[in-house]
Motif scaffolding. Sequence first.
Motif, PDB file in Angstrom:
ATOM      1  N   ARG A   1       2.058 -41.845  50.951  1.00 34.35           N
ATOM      2  CA  ARG A   1       1.414 -40.839  51.787  1.00 34.35           C
ATOM      3  C   ARG A   1       2.358 -40.481  52.924  1.00 34.35           C
ATOM      4  O   ARG A   1       2.838 -41.363  53.644  1.00 34.35           O
TER       5      ARG A   1
ATOM      6  N   LYS B   1       6.213 -30.548  52.318  1.00 30.89           N
ATOM      7  CA  LYS B   1       5.049 -29.733  52.615  1.00 30.89           C
ATOM      8  C   LYS B   1       3.895 -30.186  51.733  1.00 30.89           C
ATOM      9  O   LYS B   1       4.122 -30.824  50.695  1.00 30.89           O
ATOM     10  N   PRO B   2       2.658 -29.849  52.095  1.00 30.44           N
ATOM     11  CA  PRO B   2       1.510 -30.260  51.267  1.00 30.44           C
ATOM     12  C   PRO B   2       1.645 -29.855  49.801  1.00 30.44           C
ATOM     13  O   PRO B   2       1.196 -30.580  48.913  1.00 30.44           O
TER      14      PRO B   2
ATOM     15  N   LYS C   1       0.238 -34.893  53.770  1.00 32.25           N
ATOM     16  CA  LYS C   1      -0.867 -34.411  54.620  1.00 32.25           C
ATOM     17  C   LYS C   1      -0.355 -33.371  55.608  1.00 32.25           C
ATOM     18  O   LYS C   1       0.699 -33.552  56.206  1.00 32.25           O
ATOM     19  N   PRO C   2      -1.148 -32.310  55.820  1.00 27.72           N
ATOM     20  CA  PRO C   2      -0.713 -31.275  56.789  1.00 27.72           C
ATOM     21  C   PRO C   2      -0.803 -31.802  58.214  1.00 27.72           C
ATOM     22  O   PRO C   2      -1.537 -32.747  58.504  1.00 27.72           O
TER      23      PRO C   2
ATOM     24  N   GLU D   1       3.288 -34.058  56.802  1.00 25.86           N
ATOM     25  CA  GLU D   1       4.141 -32.891  56.599  1.00 25.86           C
ATOM     26  C   GLU D   1       5.368 -33.004  57.495  1.00 25.86           C
ATOM     27  O   GLU D   1       5.253 -33.287  58.690  1.00 25.86           O
TER      28      GLU D   1
ATOM     29  N   SER E   1       2.844 -32.283  47.100  1.00 24.05           N
ATOM     30  CA  SER E   1       1.969 -33.350  46.613  1.00 24.05           C
ATOM     31  C   SER E   1       1.848 -33.268  45.095  1.00 24.05           C
ATOM     32  O   SER E   1       1.513 -32.207  44.552  1.00 24.05           O
TER      33      SER E   1
ATOM     34  N   ASN F   1       1.407 -37.891  48.270  1.00 25.69           N
ATOM     35  CA  ASN F   1       0.393 -37.105  48.971  1.00 25.69           C
ATOM     36  C   ASN F   1       0.961 -36.719  50.337  1.00 25.69           C
ATOM     37  O   ASN F   1       1.260 -37.589  51.149  1.00 25.69           O
TER      38      ASN F   1
END
Lengths: 111, 117
Positions: free
Chosen positions: A12, A79-80, A110-111, A15, A83, A108
């Motif tokens: 995870r 960037k998202p 995340k923004p 961004e 993912s 993954n």
Amino acid sequence: EDQVTQSPEALRLQEGESSSLNCSYTVSGLRGLFWYRQDPGKGPEFLFTLYSAGEEKEKERLKATLTKKESFLHITAPKPEDSATYLCAVQANRNFNKFYFGSGTKLNVKP
Amino acid sequence: DVKVTQSSRYLVKRTGEKVFLECVQDMDHENMFWYRQDPGLGLRLIYFSYDVKMKEKGDIPEGYSVSREKKERFSLILESASTNQTSMYLCASSFFSVVDNRAQPQHFGDGTRLSIL
């Protein structure tokens, strides 16, 4: 025994937070190493082929590198939309039709 | 761009049925492959074909057969479907470079999610 191990299983990132995915392989005579991206519910999409140690390939925010034992997929300022699950596969000289796949890294962002 | 097309995205069949999954590629590739993909088990090779009417078993061929009558088409057949064959099935193709003998990537279809009830 020929095999491919990918790590981590899941990653995870925020961004913009750069990181690397690892693909370690043991194969008798590497013919080629491939990176794929797989989105949920879809087939793997080809990204890169690497043939020999020291080789590098780039595409947008992704850069793949290869040594004699492993490959890295570096993701710069993700960037998202990056993912996805990233798969690594190798092909050995002794069997042109066999591709050994790793189990993938699920990324993954995340923004 | 290489296009590998699988005939169905989703399929629901009953136990004991004979099931056909079809795959077509438009790039004149010699090699075609069938995999199944299950959570935690990754991609497992069922069968592959390196030429028309030629086939070789992969790692998990039991319960499956294949047919390649034309270069562009590769069919996977579940002879008598069972619930443990519920899975995502992926078809792929690749070509063999006779010019430089370099490894060439596989190109995948979008998969068929098969449920056996």
